[in-house]
Design a protein around this motif. Structure first.
Motif, mmCIF file in Angstrom:
data_model
loop_
_atom_site.group_PDB
_atom_site.id
_atom_site.type_symbol
_atom_site.label_atom_id
_atom_site.label_comp_id
_atom_site.label_asym_id
_atom_site.label_seq_id
_atom_site.Cartn_x
_atom_site.Cartn_y
_atom_site.Cartn_z
ATOM 1 N N ASN A 152 1.188 2.040 -3.719
ATOM 2 C CA ASN A 152 0.052 1.697 -4.570
ATOM 3 C C ASN A 152 -0.336 2.874 -5.464
ATOM 4 N N ASP A 199 3.860 -2.078 -6.704
ATOM 5 C CA ASP A 199 3.579 -1.253 -7.868
ATOM 6 C C ASP A 199 4.867 -0.841 -8.570
ATOM 7 N N SER A 212 -6.464 1.935 -8.379
ATOM 8 C CA SER A 212 -7.613 1.293 -7.756
ATOM 9 C C SER A 212 -8.789 1.444 -8.696
ATOM 10 N N VAL A 240 0.824 -1.212 0.000
ATOM 11 C CA VAL A 240 0.000 0.000 0.000
ATOM 12 C C VAL A 240 0.859 1.262 0.000
ATOM 13 N N ALA A 273 -6.506 -3.146 -6.330
ATOM 14 C CA ALA A 273 -5.318 -2.337 -6.142
ATOM 15 C C ALA A 273 -4.146 -3.213 -6.536
ATOM 16 N N CYS A 274 -3.281 -2.683 -7.387
ATOM 17 C CA CYS A 274 -2.139 -3.459 -7.891
ATOM 18 C C CYS A 274 -2.605 -4.759 -8.540
ATOM 19 N N THR A 329 -3.531 7.982 -6.256
ATOM 20 C CA THR A 329 -3.980 6.786 -6.950
ATOM 21 C C THR A 329 -4.900 7.160 -8.106
#
Length: 316
Positions: A131, A202, A134, A128, A143-144, A288
């Motif tokens: 990241n 990421d 999303s 996170v 996410a990812c 994000t």
């Protein structure tokens, strides 16, 4: 303990759309990925973070320059950008195939590989910290490239001290646990335990990647001098012990990380107990990206952010 970093980046054209695969095919690292729209930047095995940093900077800068020669740019996003548009096909509880990320491979002393596996498994929610993507649709969020339903494979049990922890006890078990498309395995024990791979961070900026790996290696080094134990939600370093969360709480932390990102106080408190300064990442990580964004503009902005980070590192 030697460390190898492999990170994948999407390649976009100057308009911010995925580049022509014919142009990408000639770039360094194009043959190292499963997608014709991405390239892989890989470092050699390095013992120290300063060596890893220098290798990553040099190879990433060379790849960016080669991309510019073809009027292309590298993009650090976890999901392929065209999968993030609102017009894309509905999301299911399966992770999209077209994802990019990072693999960090550690080569510990064989006697330490079991403990290393367990600590890295407990550190899974640290994704996170870097990241970038999303998406929410039909009640699911990614996410990812991770499913919000945090599945895990059927894995063996082994013991250290008087505590049993879920994890593969052989390379065969690790492979079986990662083959299923419905099961996300963030850590793999490879080559008969001589390598432990931490997966799917990421593909963010080199500054964030190197700092995260440095934080992880610091935790791993501290763990060597502490007795590992498991106690529900995990209390981090406590006296002469490193207290890791059980499987239920690992899943809770990962789910929180997927759904709330760094806004989750639960996840941040957990990572802080392990020694990670989450505030720094909160300030440094780019916003994000979601389906509501103008994707071509976002791609141009994130490509520029990556290039600015690389340029600043070369002049520092």
């Amino acid at each position: 303990m030697t460390t190898t970093l492999t990170t994948e980046y999407w390649v976009v054209d100057e308009a911010g759309h995925l580049a022509d695969p014919d142009l990408i095919a000639g770039l360094p690292g194009a043959a190292g990925t499963a997608s014709p729209y991405s390239v892989a930047v890989e470092t050699p095995p390095c013992e120290r973070c300063v060596e890893l940093e220098a290798a990553l900077d040099a190879r990433l800068a060379a790849t960016v320059e080669a991309a510019h020669d073809r009027s292309c740019r590298l993009l650090g996003l976890g999901l392929r950008p065209d999968l993030l548009t609102e017009s894309a096909s509905p999301v299911t509880d399966q992770p999209p195939v077209a994802t990019a990320g990072t693999r960090v491979s550690f080569e510990p002393d064989p006697a330490a590989s079991t403990d290393l596996y367990n600590v890295l498994l407990a550190l899974d929610p640290a994704f996170v910290l870097v990241n970038t993507t999303s998406r929410a649709a039909d009640g699911q969020q990614y996410a990812c490239g991770r499913p919000s339903l945090y599945h895990r494979g059927s894995i063996a049990q082994y013991r250290f001290g008087d505590v049993a922890v879920g994890g593969p006890s052989s390379n065969d078990t690790a492979t079986a646990a990662t083959d299923s498309s419905t099961d996300w395995q963030p850590v793999a024990l490879l080559d008969d335990g001589s390598r432990v791979e931490w997966r799917s961070l990421d593909p963010t900026t080199p500054t964030l990647l190197v700092d995260l790996i440095a934080d992880i290696k610091t935790i791993l080094q501290q763990a060597r001098h502490h007795r590992l134990s498991v106690d529900s939600f995990g209390n981090g370093f406590h006296g002469d012990r490193l207290v890791l969360p059980n499987e239920e709480w690992r899943a809770i932390y990962a789910q929180e990380a997927v759904e709330k990102g760094l806004s989750s106080l639960l996840v941040r408190a957990y990572l802080e107990r392990l020694g990670v300064d989450t505030g720094w990442y909160l300030a440094a990580t780019p916003p994000t990206v979601s389906a509501a964004a103008d994707m071509s503009m976002v791609c141009r902005q994130h490509a520029a952010h990556l290039e600015a980070d690389i340029g600043a590192r070369q002049t520092s």
